[in-house]
Design a protein around this motif. Structure first.
Motif, PDB file in Angstrom:
ATOM      1  N   SER A  11       0.825  -1.217   0.000  1.00 49.33           N
ATOM      2  CA  SER A  11       0.000   0.000   0.000  1.00 49.33           C
ATOM      3  C   SER A  11       0.861   1.270   0.000  1.00 49.33           C
ATOM      4  CB  SER A  11      -0.984   0.011   1.176  1.00 49.33           C
ATOM      5  OG  SER A  11      -0.315   0.107   2.413  1.00 49.33           O
ATOM      6  N   CYS A  12       1.883   1.265  -0.847  1.00 46.83           N
ATOM      7  CA  CYS A  12       2.780   2.411  -0.989  1.00 46.83           C
ATOM      8  C   CYS A  12       2.026   3.580  -1.601  1.00 46.83           C
ATOM      9  CB  CYS A  12       3.972   2.025  -1.866  1.00 46.83           C
ATOM     10  SG  CYS A  12       5.142   3.346  -2.116  1.00 46.83           S
ATOM     11  N   LYS A  13       2.076   4.731  -0.946  1.00 42.15           N
ATOM     12  CA  LYS A  13       1.381   5.927  -1.432  1.00 42.15           C
ATOM     13  C   LYS A  13       2.197   6.675  -2.468  1.00 42.15           C
ATOM     14  CE  LYS A  13      -2.222   6.017   1.305  1.00 42.15           C
ATOM     15  NZ  LYS A  13      -3.584   6.105   0.905  1.00 42.15           N
ATOM     16  N   GLY A  14       3.537   6.620  -2.356  1.00 41.91           N
ATOM     17  CA  GLY A  14       4.370   7.337  -3.310  1.00 41.91           C
ATOM     18  C   GLY A  14       5.823   7.322  -2.905  1.00 41.91           C
ATOM     19  N   LEU A  15       6.594   8.101  -3.634  1.00 33.50           N
ATOM     20  CA  LEU A  15       8.032   8.216  -3.416  1.00 33.50           C
ATOM     21  C   LEU A  15       8.323   9.654  -3.004  1.00 33.50           C
ATOM     22  CD1 LEU A  15      10.751   6.663  -3.784  1.00 33.50           C
ATOM     23  CD2 LEU A  15      10.793   7.569  -6.084  1.00 33.50           C
ATOM     24  N   LEU A  16       9.021   9.839  -1.907  1.00 28.47           N
ATOM     25  CA  LEU A  16       9.340  11.163  -1.388  1.00 28.47           C
ATOM     26  C   LEU A  16      10.819  11.431  -1.600  1.00 28.47           C
ATOM     27  CD1 LEU A  16       8.687  13.702   0.374  1.00 28.47           C
ATOM     28  CD2 LEU A  16       9.235  12.292   2.350  1.00 28.47           C
ATOM     29  N   ILE A  17      11.133  12.580  -2.206  1.00 24.73           N
ATOM     30  CA  ILE A  17      12.520  13.016  -2.370  1.00 24.73           C
ATOM     31  C   ILE A  17      12.701  14.223  -1.471  1.00 24.73           C
ATOM     32  CG2 ILE A  17      14.283  13.838  -3.960  1.00 24.73           C
ATOM     33  CD1 ILE A  17      12.680  12.503  -6.227  1.00 24.73           C
ATOM     34  N   LYS A  18      13.518  14.080  -0.446  1.00 25.82           N
ATOM     35  CA  LYS A  18      13.687  15.132   0.556  1.00 25.82           C
ATOM     36  C   LYS A  18      15.099  15.695   0.489  1.00 25.82           C
ATOM     37  CE  LYS A  18      13.196  16.014   5.460  1.00 25.82           C
ATOM     38  NZ  LYS A  18      13.001  15.439   6.777  1.00 25.82           N
ATOM     39  N   THR A  19      15.200  17.023   0.475  1.00 25.30           N
ATOM     40  CA  THR A  19      16.493  17.699   0.410  1.00 25.30           C
ATOM     41  C   THR A  19      17.062  17.863   1.813  1.00 25.30           C
ATOM     42  OG1 THR A  19      15.679  18.978  -1.449  1.00 25.30           O
ATOM     43  CG2 THR A  19      17.686  19.746  -0.423  1.00 25.30           C
ATOM     44  N   THR A  20      18.319  17.501   1.992  1.00 22.22           N
ATOM     45  CA  THR A  20      19.014  17.750   3.253  1.00 22.22           C
ATOM     46  C   THR A  20      20.359  18.406   2.946  1.00 22.22           C
ATOM     47  OG1 THR A  20      19.978  15.532   3.227  1.00 22.22           O
ATOM     48  CG2 THR A  20      17.979  15.803   4.500  1.00 22.22           C
ATOM     49  N   THR A  21      20.774  19.287   3.827  1.00 22.48           N
ATOM     50  CA  THR A  21      22.071  19.932   3.686  1.00 22.48           C
ATOM     51  C   THR A  21      23.024  19.280   4.668  1.00 22.48           C
ATOM     52  OG1 THR A  21      20.973  21.991   3.084  1.00 22.48           O
ATOM     53  CG2 THR A  21      23.278  22.135   3.741  1.00 22.48           C
ATOM     54  N   LYS A  22      24.149  18.843   4.185  1.00 19.78           N
ATOM     55  CA  LYS A  22      25.128  18.166   5.030  1.00 19.78           C
ATOM     56  C   LYS A  22      26.418  18.964   5.070  1.00 19.78           C
ATOM     57  CE  LYS A  22      23.142  13.690   4.115  1.00 19.78           C
ATOM     58  NZ  LYS A  22      23.345  12.322   3.722  1.00 19.78           N
ATOM     59  N   ARG A  23      27.099  18.913   6.206  1.00 18.36           N
ATOM     60  CA  ARG A  23      28.376  19.603   6.375  1.00 18.36           C
ATOM     61  C   ARG A  23      29.493  18.590   6.538  1.00 18.36           C
ATOM     62  NH1 ARG A  23      28.470  23.907  10.907  1.00 18.36           N
ATOM     63  NH2 ARG A  23      30.372  24.385   9.804  1.00 18.36           N
ATOM     64  N   GLN A  72       7.498   2.549 -14.628  1.00 15.65           N
ATOM     65  CA  GLN A  72       7.432   1.085 -14.534  1.00 15.65           C
ATOM     66  C   GLN A  72       6.396   0.580 -13.541  1.00 15.65           C
ATOM     67  OE1 GLN A  72       9.126  -0.903 -16.676  1.00 15.65           O
ATOM     68  NE2 GLN A  72       9.777   1.042 -17.580  1.00 15.65           N
ATOM     69  N   LEU A  73       6.246   1.300 -12.398  1.00 23.90           N
ATOM     70  CA  LEU A  73       5.367   0.808 -11.344  1.00 23.90           C
ATOM     71  C   LEU A  73       4.152   1.689 -11.067  1.00 23.90           C
ATOM     72  CD1 LEU A  73       8.148  -0.238  -8.807  1.00 23.90           C
ATOM     73  CD2 LEU A  73       6.951  -1.686 -10.436  1.00 23.90           C
ATOM     74  N   GLY A  74       4.129   2.856 -11.682  1.00 28.57           N
ATOM     75  CA  GLY A  74       2.994   3.756 -11.467  1.00 28.57           C
ATOM     76  C   GLY A  74       2.998   4.443 -10.113  1.00 28.57           C
ATOM     77  N   ILE A  75       4.160   4.504  -9.458  1.00 26.87           N
ATOM     78  CA  ILE A  75       4.279   5.161  -8.153  1.00 26.87           C
ATOM     79  C   ILE A  75       4.778   6.583  -8.392  1.00 26.87           C
ATOM     80  CG2 ILE A  75       5.449   5.144  -5.923  1.00 26.87           C
ATOM     81  CD1 ILE A  75       5.655   2.103  -6.194  1.00 26.87           C
ATOM     82  N   ASP A  76       3.949   7.568  -8.065  1.00 22.85           N
ATOM     83  CA  ASP A  76       4.309   8.962  -8.294  1.00 22.85           C
ATOM     84  C   ASP A  76       5.269   9.445  -7.212  1.00 22.85           C
ATOM     85  OD1 ASP A  76       4.318  11.271  -9.700  1.00 22.85           O
ATOM     86  OD2 ASP A  76       2.309  11.911  -9.119  1.00 22.85           O
ATOM     87  N   TYR A  77       5.950  10.569  -7.460  1.00 19.27           N
ATOM     88  CA  TYR A  77       6.926  11.086  -6.504  1.00 19.27           C
ATOM     89  C   TYR A  77       6.654  12.541  -6.163  1.00 19.27           C
ATOM     90  CZ  TYR A  77       9.290  13.116 -10.593  1.00 19.27           C
ATOM     91  OH  TYR A  77       9.587  13.813 -11.722  1.00 19.27           O
ATOM     92  N   VAL A  78       7.174  12.945  -4.999  1.00 19.26           N
ATOM     93  CA  VAL A  78       7.050  14.311  -4.489  1.00 19.26           C
ATOM     94  C   VAL A  78       8.441  14.772  -4.075  1.00 19.26           C
ATOM     95  CG1 VAL A  78       6.039  15.745  -2.676  1.00 19.26           C
ATOM     96  CG2 VAL A  78       4.741  13.839  -3.610  1.00 19.26           C
ATOM     97  N   VAL A  79       8.795  16.026  -4.433  1.00 25.56           N
ATOM     98  CA  VAL A  79      10.081  16.596  -4.035  1.00 25.56           C
ATOM     99  C   VAL A  79       9.812  17.652  -2.972  1.00 25.56           C
ATOM    100  CG1 VAL A  79      12.131  17.845  -4.793  1.00 25.56           C
ATOM    101  CG2 VAL A  79      11.020  16.217  -6.335  1.00 25.56           C
ATOM    102  N   LYS A  80      10.463  17.502  -1.806  1.00 25.81           N
ATOM    103  CA  LYS A  80      10.320  18.492  -0.724  1.00 25.81           C
ATOM    104  C   LYS A  80      11.675  19.068  -0.401  1.00 25.81           C
ATOM    105  CE  LYS A  80       6.202  17.056   1.613  1.00 25.81           C
ATOM    106  NZ  LYS A  80       5.585  16.780   2.869  1.00 25.81           N
TER     107      LYS A  80
END
Length: 80
Positions: A11-23, A72-80
């Motif tokens: 029951s995967c709702k989607g793919l989340l791409i989250k931005t992080t800043t690393k030092r 391929q799988l029909g799983i949409d993504y969100v970029v935050k």
């Protein structure tokens, strides 16, 4: 491509791409500290109850992987 299996939660709702800043702190000639920052993009599969980490990479590669999964799988993504 990789031979490592990717486990997609049921029951995967989607793919989340989250931005992080690393030092990063590195040492120049083992004495002088040099600090640099960079952006990393962490990718997660998400459901109503949990988040499963997929990979962390640069932005261009994250979008390529997300588009491949969407096609391929029909799983949409969100970029935050």
């Amino acid at each position: 491509t990789s031979t490592r299996r990717v486990k997609i939660p049921t029951s995967c709702k989607g793919l989340l791409i989250k931005t992080t800043t690393k030092r990063i702190v590195s040492r120049f000639n083992a004495v002088l500290p040099v600090t640099s920052t960079f952006k990393s993009f962490d990718m997660f599969f998400y459901t109503d109850t949990r988040v499963v980490r997929l990979i962390n990479t640069d932005y261009d590669r994250a979008v390529l992987i997300a588009n491949f999964i969407k096609e391929q799988l029909g799983i949409d993504y969100v970029v935050k």
